[in-house]
Design an enzyme around this catalytic site. Structure first.
Site, PDB file in Angstrom:
ATOM      1  N   GLY A 268      -3.787   0.105  -3.456  1.00 45.84           N
ATOM      2  CA  GLY A 268      -4.077   1.601  -3.011  1.00 45.84           C
ATOM      3  C   GLY A 268      -3.382   2.583  -3.893  1.00 45.84           C
ATOM      4  O   GLY A 268      -2.998   2.218  -4.989  1.00 45.84           O
ATOM      5  N   VAL A 269      -3.609   3.869  -3.523  1.00 48.27           N
ATOM      6  CA  VAL A 269      -3.192   4.978  -4.665  1.00 48.27           C
ATOM      7  C   VAL A 269      -1.601   5.147  -4.231  1.00 48.27           C
ATOM      8  O   VAL A 269      -1.170   5.037  -3.195  1.00 48.27           O
ATOM      9  CB  VAL A 269      -3.864   6.232  -3.986  1.00 48.27           C
ATOM     10  N   ASN A 271       2.823   5.979  -5.846  1.00 51.90           N
ATOM     11  CA  ASN A 271       3.775   5.247  -6.745  1.00 51.90           C
ATOM     12  C   ASN A 271       3.873   3.805  -6.290  1.00 51.90           C
ATOM     13  O   ASN A 271       4.453   3.022  -7.404  1.00 51.90           O
ATOM     14  CB  ASN A 271       5.042   6.104  -6.832  1.00 51.90           C
ATOM     15  N   VAL A 272       4.256   3.474  -5.275  1.00 53.68           N
ATOM     16  CA  VAL A 272       4.469   2.369  -4.859  1.00 53.68           C
ATOM     17  C   VAL A 272       3.315   1.400  -5.409  1.00 53.68           C
ATOM     18  O   VAL A 272       3.845   0.126  -6.220  1.00 53.68           O
ATOM     19  CB  VAL A 272       4.640   1.923  -3.405  1.00 53.68           C
ATOM     20  N   GLU A 293     -10.662   0.523  -5.095  1.00 57.95           N
ATOM     21  CA  GLU A 293     -11.178   1.825  -4.777  1.00 57.95           C
ATOM     22  C   GLU A 293     -10.913   2.685  -6.028  1.00 57.95           C
ATOM     23  O   GLU A 293     -11.772   3.521  -6.406  1.00 57.95           O
ATOM     24  CB  GLU A 293     -10.558   2.378  -3.606  1.00 57.95           C
ATOM     25  N   ASN A 383      -2.770  11.837   5.519  1.00 57.77           N
ATOM     26  CA  ASN A 383      -4.119  12.202   4.900  1.00 57.77           C
ATOM     27  C   ASN A 383      -5.260  11.399   5.549  1.00 57.77           C
ATOM     28  O   ASN A 383      -6.119  12.051   6.222  1.00 57.77           O
ATOM     29  CB  ASN A 383      -3.893  11.151   3.405  1.00 57.77           C
ATOM     30  N   GLY A 387      -9.643   3.532   2.656  1.00 54.33           N
ATOM     31  CA  GLY A 387     -10.245   2.186   2.570  1.00 54.33           C
ATOM     32  C   GLY A 387      -9.126   1.054   3.217  1.00 54.33           C
ATOM     33  O   GLY A 387      -9.718  -0.201   3.092  1.00 54.33           O
ATOM     34  N   LYS A 407      12.517  10.409   4.176  1.00 50.41           N
ATOM     35  CA  LYS A 407      13.372  11.757   4.643  1.00 50.41           C
ATOM     36  C   LYS A 407      14.950  11.483   4.367  1.00 50.41           C
ATOM     37  O   LYS A 407      15.784  11.802   5.347  1.00 50.41           O
ATOM     38  CB  LYS A 407      13.109  12.440   5.729  1.00 50.41           C
TER      39      LYS A 407
END
Lengths: 502, 502
Positions: A268-269, A271-272, A293, A383, A387, A407
Site C-alpha cells: 500500500g501507499v 510511510n509504513v 497498485e 480516503n 485496492g 494523535k
C-alpha cells in the site's frame, strides 16, 4: 506545437484548456485519468473550475459526476472541489478539499473496490459516461495513445465515454512508451474468458491505449509534473513494524510455507509501506517481484539494489526526487516495470492465482481482527478502501500494518470493536504494530483477541482491552463465540469524541 | 458385503465403524465429508462418540479438530459435540449442539469463506490433517472413488490426510457415477494456472476422486439416508420477497443490463431462497443455469419444468421427498447436474468470470448497507458465512434477502448499525424484504440509508430509523459521509438484550 502528437487528424483538435473545458456541461459524468497523484489531467480541471465559478456567479448550476482511477491532486480533485462543481465522486479520493466536501455531505462519494470500479461502469451501475479527460504521453497515428504515469481506469473511460478530451503532457518522459501493458481481453458476462496471466511480468496486452479518433473533441498540451508527494525516511515505529514483517517472512520461508524468493508483493501507499520496503531492501531477500497498485520511491530503491527483480503496477506514486531518478534512468527500468489497468493490477482472479503477499495500512483494528481502513470515529471518511480489499481477500497472505496509537497516544489503533468495517474477521491474516505481530490464521475469535491484545496493542491500552474482553466473555452465557458488550463496544470512540482521548 | 467395493485391495480393508473409529486419536485433526447435510459420514462419528465417551469416563482426554465441507448432521457434528470431543471446528457449522458448544466457548470455531478453506489447509494455516473420513458411493479398482451426494473439501482431505477412512453408503444411488467433475488442476502459488472454465456446465475434471490406496486404513459399509431437511412451502413474506426479486430481474433485462436468459444463478439455503426459486419457476424466465453451492428442492422443480437448463453445485440439500424424486429419476438429471469441489463451485475467479447473480439470506442489514450474516446480537454465532462472501464479492449482481422483522416483530432486520459485519458496504448491491427492494448500486451511504429505510424496513421501525439518521446527519459537522452516533449505534441490540425487543 509539441512533437508528441504525430497523428495528423488529431493534431487538428489541439486547443486551449478553456475551450476543452467548455465542452463539459452541467450534469455530465466525467471520467478522468489519475492514480495516486500520477497521470491526472493538469489543465482542463483548472479551466473547468473557472467555468464552474463563472456559471455559479451567473446563478447557474454546474456540477459533474467525477470518476477517476484513484486519487488525483489539488489541481484536479482540489480545484473542482473548490469550485463546488462535483456532485458525485468515485472510486477513491485522498484530496483534503474533496474529502471535506464529502464529509459535509455536499459530494456523494461511492467508495468502491478498485477492481470493481471499471466493471461496475460497464455493468451500467454508474450511468452514462459523457466525457473522458485523460492525460497521455503521446498521440500516435491511428488513435494509438502512449499512456502516462498511471493507467488506472483510462481504458474503460476512453472506451465508454461519448466524448474524449486528451491532455498531452510533455513533462512525462517520452520513454514511457513500452512500459505499459493494456489488456483488451475484458468482456461482459457471459462472454468473459480466463485472463491468461501466470507470471507478474507477463505481457498480456498492448503498449498503447486505443481510441476512436472520431470521439476526440479536444487535445490540450501541458508540461507539468505529477503531484509528487514528499518522501519521509522511516520513523522509529515504521522501522519496528518493518522489522516484524521481515522476520515473519523469514519464519514463513523457514517453515516451508513460501519459497525463498517469496511470492509477489503488494504494498500500500504511505510511510509504513515504504519502511517495510526499506526493511526488505536491507534484508537477505533478493530476486523478489511486485504485483501491486503503486510504485513508490521505496520500490525504486529495491529495483536499483536488486532486491526486486521487477514490478507490475497500475501507477507510480513518487516523490520529486524519485520522479527525477526514474526519468533520468528510465532505460534501466524498461522491461522491469509494467503498468496495467487497475482492473488487471487488482483483479481477484490474478491476485489469488499469483498468491500475493499483501501489505496495507489500517485506521483501526478490533480485538477480533476486523479492520477499519476508511472511517474516522465511524462517520467521517478518510480516503477510501482503494485496492486493499481486492488484495487482502484474495492474497496468499495479508498483513495490516499500523502504529499502535495515533494523535499522540489519544487514539488506540486496537479497539474493542471497530467503528466501521472494511475487512472482516474472515479476511484478515496478520496484524502488525511497532509492538509486535499477531498471526490470526486458523484462530477462533477469542484466540485472536488474546493474541492481538498481547502482541499489538499499546501497553497503555492493554489493561482496558483485557478488562473489556474479560467482562464480555463472562457476562453472557451462550454468547462467547465473539463476545461483545453492545452497550460498551463503541464507547472508546464515544469517549474520544467527548473528551479527545479514548 | 456390498457390491459397491470392486477394488480387491480395498475390499480387504472393510471393517466395523468401531474398528475404524479406533484409528482416530486424541489430538488428531479429522477432515470429514459433508455439505448441507449431504454426503457426510454416518457411522464412524457415532462410533467415535462412543470411544470419546469411554475415554472421558476413564479420565482420559479425547478431542479432535473437526474439519468439513460445510454443515453436516446430528449424526456427525451432533454426536461429536454431545461427546464433548471437538476442540476446533471449521469452516462452517449449522448443527445446534455444536453451535451451542461454540457459543459456550468450548469449541474454537474458525468461520471461513468456503472458497478459502481448502487452500488455507494447503497453505498450512490449519496444521497437519491426520485422518480423512469421507463418504463415497462406490470404490472402484485402482483407488478411484465415486463421490457421494456432496463433494465439498473431499479432494483436499483425501489428498492431504495421513490416513483415510472411507464410508461406502449403499443408500446413495449407484447412478451418481458421472454426476461429478473433480478438478485436479489446483496448485500452490507460484505454480497456479488459469481455471479454464467459461461455461457453468463445462467439465474441467474427472468423474472420480483419486486416492493413494496405501493410505486407506479402514472402509466401513453403511446404508443410511442423508439428513434431508423438511421443505416448507413459501410463506407470505417469502413469496413477497420472491416477487420483488423476479420483478427486479425483469427490470434489469428490460434495461439491457442482462440477457433474457439472465446470468448463472447462485441461491443460498433456506425457505426464502426456495421461495425465490419458486417465483422464477412461475415466471416467464426459461433456459436459466445455476452455478451454486447447493441444489435444494426448489432447483429440482426448476430443472423439471424447464426454467433451469442445468445446475453446477458442490452438494445437494434436499428434503426426503426431494431426495426420493432425485433418486427415482436420476437418469433424467444426468448431464444437467454437476457436482464440483467447493473450491471450484465458490471460486472467486469463476464467480467473477461467469457473472453470477447471487442470492443469499442475512440476519440483519444496517442503513448504510453493511450485512451481518452470522452473529445474533453481535456475540453469538448462528451458522457461519459459508459461501455468501465468495459469491457476493465477485458477483455480477448480488441480492441479500430477509423478512423485515424476526421474533414476532421484536427484532428489526434493518438496524442503525449491524452488530457484526460479514459483507461490507462495498460489497452489497441489493437488499430485499417483503416490503420492497433497495437497489444500492452506485449510491453514497446517505442515499443508501434513505432507500433502505423507505423500501425495506418494517413500517413499525421506520420512524425510529429516520429519527436516528436525522440526528446522526445533523449532530456532527464534517462527519456526514456515513453519519453515526457512536453512543447509540448499537443501542437497538442492547435494548433487545435488556427488554426482549428492539
Amino acid at each position: 506545437m509539441s512533437d508528441r502528437i504525430t497523428c495528423p487528424v488529431l493534431r487538428a483538435r489541439i486547443t486551449s484548456a478553456q475551450a476543452a473545458a467548455a465542452l463539459i456541461n452541467d450534469g455530465d459524468n466525467v471520467g478522468i485519468s489519475g492514480f495516486t497523484g500520477a497521470g491526472y489531467p493538469k489543465a482542463v480541471p483548472a479551466a473547468l473550475h473557472d467555468a464552474m465559478v463563472d456559471a455559479h456567479g451567473r446563478g447557474e448550476q454546474f456540477r459533474i459526476g467525477l470518476w477517476s482511477g484513484a486519487s488525483t491532486a489539488p489541481d484536479a480533485d482540489g480545484v473542482l472541489a473548490e469550485a463546488h462543481g462535483v456532485s458525485t465522486r468515485l472510486p477513491y479520493n485522498s484530496d483534503p478539499t474533496m474529502r471535506s466536501l464529502i464529509n459535509l455531505g455536499e459530494v456523494d462519494y461511492v467508495d468502491a473496490h478498485l477492481s470493481h470500479s471499471a466493471q461496475h461502469m460497464w455493468f451500467g451501475f454508474y450511468g452514462n459516461l459523457d466525457v473522458a479527460v485523460v492525460e497521455v504521453t503521446a498521440v500516435l497515428p491511428g488513435g494509438l495513445l502512449v499512456p502516462s504515469s498511471s493507467v488506472g481506469n483510462n481504458k474503460t473511460w476512453l472506451d465508454q465515454a461519448d466524448r474524449i478530451i486528451l491532455e498531452v503532457n510533455s513533462w512525462q518522459p517520452r520513454g514511457l512508451e513500452g512500459f505499459h501493458d493494456i489488456y483488451y481481453g475484458t468482456a461482459l458476462p457471459p462472454h468473459r474468458r480466463p485472463i491468461e496471466l501466470t507470471d507478474p511480468m507477463q505481457r498480456i496486452g498492448e503498449p498503447y491505449l486505443r481510441i476512436d479518433p472520431e470521439k476526440v473533441v479536444a487535445i490540450v498540451e501541458t508540461d507539468r509534473p505529477d503531484r509528487n508527494a514528499p518522501f519521509s525516511p522511516p520513523d522509529e515505529n515504521s522501522a519496528a513494524i518493518a522489522e516484524h514483517v521481515v522476520d515473519f517472512l523469514r519464519h514463513e520461508v523457514a517453515a516451508g510455507r513460501m519459497p525463498p524468493e517469496l511470492l509477489p508483493l503488494q504494498s500500500g501507499v504511505g510511510n509504513v509501506a515504504n519502511a517495510v520496503l526499506a526493511g526488505l531492501g536491507d534484508s537477505e531477500f533478493t530476486d523478489l517481484v511486485a504485483f501491486t497498485e503503486v510504485i513508490q520511491d521505496g520500490m525504486l530503491d529495491l529495483l536499483d539494489n536488486g532486491t526486486l527483480r521487477a514490478a507490475s503496477s497500475t501507477s507510480f506514486g513518487l516523490s520529486d526526487v524519485g520522479a527525477r531518478r526514474f526519468i533520468d534512468n528510465i532505460d534501466t527500468y524498461k522491461g522491469r516495470i509494467l503498468l496495467r489497468s487497475e482492473e488487471i493490477s487488482n483483479h481477484p482472479e490474478l491476485v489469488r492465482r499469483l498468491g500475493i503477499i499483501a501489505m496495507n495500512g489500517l485506521l483501526e483494528a478490533d480485538i477480533y481482527g476486523n479492520v477499519n481502513s476508511t472511517h474516522v470515529m465511524g462517520s467521517a471518511i478518510m480516503n477510501g478502501i482503494g485496492g486493499s480489499g481486492d488484495f487482502a481477500r484474495n492474497a496468499f497472505l495479508n498483513f495490516f500494518l499500523t502504529p499502535s496509537t495515533a494523535k499522540d497516544g489519544a487514539i488506540s489503533a486496537i479497539v474493542p470493536m471497530v467503528s466501521h468495517v472494511d475487512h472482516t474477521e474472515h479476511d484478515v491474516h496478520v496484524i502488525v504494530t511497532e509492538h509486535g505481530i499477531a498471526d490470526l490464521r486458523g484462530l477462533s475469535p477469542r484466540a485472536r483477541a488474546e493474541r492481538i491484545i498481547e502482541r499489538c496493542a499499546h501497553p497503555t491500552f492493554r489493561p482496558a482491552l483485557l478488562d473489556y474482553t474479560q467482562r464480555a466473555w463472562t457476562e453472557r452465557p451462550r454468547a462467547r463465540h465473539t463476545p461483545h458488550l453492545m452497550g460498551e463496544a463503541l464507547s472508546w470512540h464515544q469517549r474520544y469524541l467527548e473528551t479527545g482521548s479514548m
